[in-house]
Write an enzyme that holds these catalytic residues in place. Structure first.
Site, PDB file in Angstrom:
ATOM      1  N   HIS A  58      38.294  49.650  33.483  1.00  0.00           N
ATOM      2  CA  HIS A  58      39.309  49.183  32.534  1.00  0.00           C
ATOM      3  C   HIS A  58      38.881  47.884  31.867  1.00  0.00           C
ATOM      4  O   HIS A  58      39.718  47.123  31.413  1.00  0.00           O
ATOM      5  CB  HIS A  58      40.630  48.919  33.265  1.00  0.00           C
ATOM      6  CG  HIS A  58      41.217  50.112  33.950  1.00  0.00           C
ATOM      7  ND1 HIS A  58      41.645  51.211  33.246  1.00  0.00           N
ATOM      8  CD2 HIS A  58      41.471  50.376  35.254  1.00  0.00           C
ATOM      9  CE1 HIS A  58      42.132  52.111  34.102  1.00  0.00           C
ATOM     10  NE2 HIS A  58      42.030  51.629  35.326  1.00  0.00           N
ATOM     11  N   HIS A 220      45.267  56.301  33.328  1.00  0.00           N
ATOM     12  CA  HIS A 220      44.136  57.150  33.670  1.00  0.00           C
ATOM     13  C   HIS A 220      44.313  58.520  33.063  1.00  0.00           C
ATOM     14  O   HIS A 220      43.814  59.507  33.555  1.00  0.00           O
ATOM     15  CB  HIS A 220      43.979  57.247  35.183  1.00  0.00           C
ATOM     16  CG  HIS A 220      44.084  55.914  35.832  1.00  0.00           C
ATOM     17  ND1 HIS A 220      45.284  55.399  36.217  1.00  0.00           N
ATOM     18  CD2 HIS A 220      43.158  54.983  36.092  1.00  0.00           C
ATOM     19  CE1 HIS A 220      45.076  54.190  36.714  1.00  0.00           C
ATOM     20  NE2 HIS A 220      43.812  53.909  36.647  1.00  0.00           N
TER      21      HIS A 220
END
Ligand SMILES: Nc1ncnc2c1ncn2[C@@H]1O[C@H](COP(=O)(O)OP(=O)(O)O)[C@@H](O)[C@H]1O
Ligand SMILES: Nc1ncnc2c1ncn2[C@@H]1O[C@H](COP(=O)(O)OP(=O)(O)O)[C@@H](O)[C@H]1O
Ligand SMILES: [Mg+2]
Ligand SMILES: [Mg+2]
Ligand SMILES: [Mg+2]
Ligand SMILES: [Mg+2]
Lengths: 333, 224, 333, 224
Positions: A58, A220
């Site tokens: 991320h 996700h």
């Protein structure tokens, strides 16, 4: 979707990326122990420490939030996977101090569980800490049913204000109260316009049909909202802002911040359009856009789309928002 | 009863350190054989990594088995637990890790486990898992396989069953519990986000528990 | 490749994005006149002013480089199109001062021509300026044949050091010398792994076959280098670094900076891997990675790939690199 | 020669302000009709926007024509030039803009242009373009169409040709020059980056010049 990533052996991906991250931001952060990311200059030990944990993949989150006036330690996990409790415990031991630790946990099962185990073990060692859970993803479920709401990029403003409070020498209780006040007044909603791939497995993260977008997509690629035709920047801004304002019960006369977090391939250009529209919409409702933050802070690989995070700011939170800080993602002089 | 050919480590009706190692290796083998299925199950409502993470956890477990020189059951279980905790693996790592760490506490001081000791150790393991999560039976998590498995083991102990038989009954109960999760809606883990859409697929974590218990049984079975 | 962008009427795209940009970074920049981007707090008029121009669609460039210690004014054009001379002249008039203007122009025909017309007109009005051309794209042609080399993201380090010199009150000659020294010692090479679309026309900018990458791609998808199979991060880093070091004739014992500029959908994760490898490769050659810069500074919409810019740093340039600045893309305390 | 039906603005053999406006409108129409072709040509070695930019330049020109109240040739040309300079349009904007701005200087003080004046004005325009770029004939740029067009006009003036005839010859020369660029390799503009690959396609900028001169001619042609 063919994976087109410049990587090496997937098994070493996180180790390598952390090394490069620490190298790129060596003036602000460094690596220690089992790949814990810490501040280059440690905070004075009489001040509350801020610690967080979370999966990698991320970037720049979460380790990019480490620095003066923000986090003291981040414990990066594998790609999209929480770090195991031993490394979290290692971080808590490292941060251990009489002033205590503010432990910021994003609401995802793995993170919460890993944090819980580490905290239980830390408690046995007499480590003083307070956990603050961020769960501002309004697509998870109704407000109040906090467990259903995931922690998305809203952790950044929480870390900013709590980190500033800690830097000012406030108590653990005070820092926790500030973090929780910020958290309670905010909500995040994500929109995805194109998918991504898992850098290790090549698995597709969210497939979004041509001409469509998904509102409420998780970090996700978890589903969570409606697939609908791709809209203009203005229309998308309006759909998202309306939902968020309703969720936080925003009222005329209030001061809000808005953060637009690009998750990968969506351009700053697009985010600027959205911000402009958000400001106009807020104005027509008599709400002030008191602070804004536009950029890529918590990404989902090359996914297209962004997260809109909206939250209430009072005078104190504004001052903390403006306080000096120096981390890879946010520097205030 | 004496199992032949098992390195002479068998004490009638009791799990020794050596037999525990076999149980654990059996579990690892069973998971490894089925990891693709586990990931497939996880890709319905989760992030599709469950099989991969379980394999990583099992590899860590095997490393701990390799490294173990204590010869003690609690030490081995504790090492295995910490090894699994050390996996950066989302939800399953802390839960499974704490299962073994807590089992170790439940077996504190014991050189070998009779059926009753084994039941008590598994109960401690279950308690360790449940201390970490508010998930209840019916919430479509690994709890749905673990609870019936441990209960079956306890019932077998109460009714004087042998260890192999007791492990067989536990494995059957775990499998039945895991199978039942396909009728449930997920209320924990990533799959809760897909709400009703989680119905119709087995919970990956519960399925892993069933595989572990099946592996425990296979590990102590006399070689054919 | 279907276009998946959150925009409104393409005809208003640049106007809207500039408004949002100024809103997002209101503490550092503002809009004035015909959408010129200027510093929120103007530099003292006895110091040299830095002005640049260039097409939009590359956000945060070039307007994100405006701020204390960097640019005074940027003149943004349409998407990928240089601004016309009248607005450039407007900027030069606005920046007019006895200390003079350092006018930084990236080598692209449109920019160069527009700048030339504006400079000729400015000269008639007695505006004192010095033009510095950046043309560090080594894929354009052999070093020395400067006209063939385009100006890529290397303008950022040039602006950084020249801006710092100007902030310190150095003369126009001194600032120009510093900019030119920095520029002469650097080279940039781009790699593209996936294409992008023009936000107004939807036209494809560079189509890159699955499993392939293109080294030497220009800022708007112009070809310029070889198409080859997609490599690992390490191998790609090595190919690019070798070429760059040869181009600038880097020698053992030297101090270099390396900038990795993500152009769109390539993740920071990947850039960190590349940086790590670059550092190791430099070490084996006895060269020091004295400074590094990793991020998205000059993008090409959602294109995948990055630009590697490598340049020589002497003691003075290092000090200027580290000098305080405050712009949307770069803040040094 | 007197063209009938042209609002009586025609002075034998000379371009008045009104006729100049017609020439410019003719050019705009010609470009507009062919803009897709221009973009296609630009997409080979450039960024494919040449047609779009030219249309924007022509719209600006028409706005300037609309707004013009001076009635003076130099003022009109200067306004048109600045309007085109104001297009954020890459390379063509400054070049074409300076062409008209410089033409205005070349026509300074004149109320109407005879063939010689027109040639002189175009020569000034060409000089204005060439002051901006080092591109020479043969470098595959708009210079390759502009130079022969202006030379043809001058030659026509020298040999006493009428305006319409002179403009016709200029348009033919521009077209021939533009056509010839397809055999050349680009040495300026974005297309230089593709090197040899630029051979085989006409230069978009040169093609635009050819269209402009064709449009000038059509603009002053008697209506059928
Ligand atoms: N909060 C929880 N309580 C109990 N079990 C959980 C919880 N969250 C997840 N699980 C279990 O973990 C399994 C998913 O594990 P895994 O895929 O490895 O983790 P992640 O979802 O982090 O990728 C689920 O199938 C479920 O059985
Ligand atoms: N340096 C230059 N000198 C002369 N003509 C040029 C130059 N650069 C570009 N041109 C002309 O401009 C044309 C391209 O115009 P256009 O596509 O509008 O600009 P851009 O390349 O900036 O998009 C080329 O075909 C060429 O005729
Ligand atoms: Mg999973
Ligand atoms: Mg996972
Ligand atoms: Mg073009
Ligand atoms: Mg262009």
């Amino acid at each position: 979707m063919a994976m087109k990533k410049l990587i090496n052996d997937p098994a070493n991906l996180v180790k390598e990326l952390l090394a490069g991250f620490a190298l790129a931001h060596g003036d602000k952060v460094s690596l220690t122990g089992s790949d814990l990311v810490v501040r280059a200059q440690a905070k004075s030990p009489d001040k509350v420490a801020l610690v967080t944990l979370g999966g990698s993949g991320h970037e720049p989150a979460l380790s990019g939030f480490v620095g003066e006036g923000m986090l003291d330690i981040s414990v990066p996990g594998e790609i999209f996977a929480a770090p195991g409790p031993p490394r979290v415990l290692e971080a808590l031991r490292l941060a251990k101090r009489d002033a205590g630790i503010l432990f910021i946990v994003l609401n995802h099962a793995g993170d919460v569980l890993s944090a819980k185990v580490a905290m239980d073990l830390a408690a046995k060692e007499g480590i003083l800490l307070r956990r603050v859970l961020t769960h501002e993803d309004m697509s998870g479920g109704p407000r109040g049913d906090g467990d259903d709401r995931r922690g998305l990029s809203g952790c950044l403003p929480v870390i900013k204000v709590a980190g500033a409070a800690a830097e000012q020498g406030r108590s653990l209780e005070a820092c926790a109260e500030i973090a929780e006040r910020m958290e309670a007044g905010m909500a995040t909603l994500a929109v995805a316009v194109s998918g991504a791939t898992h850098p290790c497995t090549g698995d597709v993260i969210a497939e979004i049909p041509d001409g469509m977008m998904v509102v409420g997509m998780g970090q996700h690629g978890e589903a969570g909202g409606g697939t609908q035709p791709l809209k203009t920047a203005d229309a998308t801004a309006e759909i998202m802002l309306d939902a968020l304002l309703e969720d936080i019960h925003a009222r005329p006369g209030e001061d809000l911040f808005v953060m637009l977090n690009g998750v990968g391939s969506t351009t700053l250009m697009e985010l600027y359009l959205v911000l402009q529209r958000v400001k106009d919409l807020l104005e027509t409702r008599g709400i002030t856009l008191a602070r804004s933050l536009v950029g890529e802070f918590l990404t989902v690989q090359e996914m297209g789309g962004f997260q809109m995070c909206v939250g209430r700011l009072d005078k104190e939170l504004k001052a903390l928002w403006d306080a000096p800080c120096s981390s890879p993602v946010w520097t205030v002089k | 009863m004496q199992f032949p050919g098992l390195d002479g480590e068998i004490v009638m009706g009791a799990i020794t350190h050596g037999l525990l190692a076999r149980m654990l290796r059996g579990a690892a083998a069973e998971v490894r054989e089925n990891h693709e299925w586990l990931s497939r199950l996880d890709s319905v409502g989760g992030d599709g990594d469950h099989g991969t993470t379980m394999v990583r956890a099992m590899s860590r477990m095997e490393q701990a088995l390799e490294a173990d020189v204590s010869g003690k059951i609690p030490a081995l279980l504790n090492d295995v637990g910490w090894a699994i905790l050390g996996v950066d693996g989302g939800a399953i790592g802390p839960l499974l890790g704490m299962f073994f760490v807590s089992m170790a506490e439940g077996a504190e001081g014991l050189e070998a486990l009779d059926v009753g000791d084994l039941a008590a150790a598994f109960e401690a393991g279950l308690a360790g898992v449940r201390a970490q999560t508010k998930a209840q039976p019916g919430d479509k998590t690994l709890v749905d396989a673990l609870v019936p498995a441990v209960e079956a083991l306890r019932a077998a102990a109460e009714s004087g069953k042998e260890i192999l038989e007791a492990l067989h009954l536990a494995a059957e109960a775990a499998e039945a519990g895991a199978e039942l999760t396909s009728t449930l809606q997920a209320r924990f883990g990533r799959a809760r986000n897909i709400k009703e859409q989680s119905i119709g697929t087995r919970d990956p974590g519960a399925t892993s528990i069933a595989l572990l218990f099946r592996g425990f049984e296979k590990g102590v079975e006399p070689h054919a």
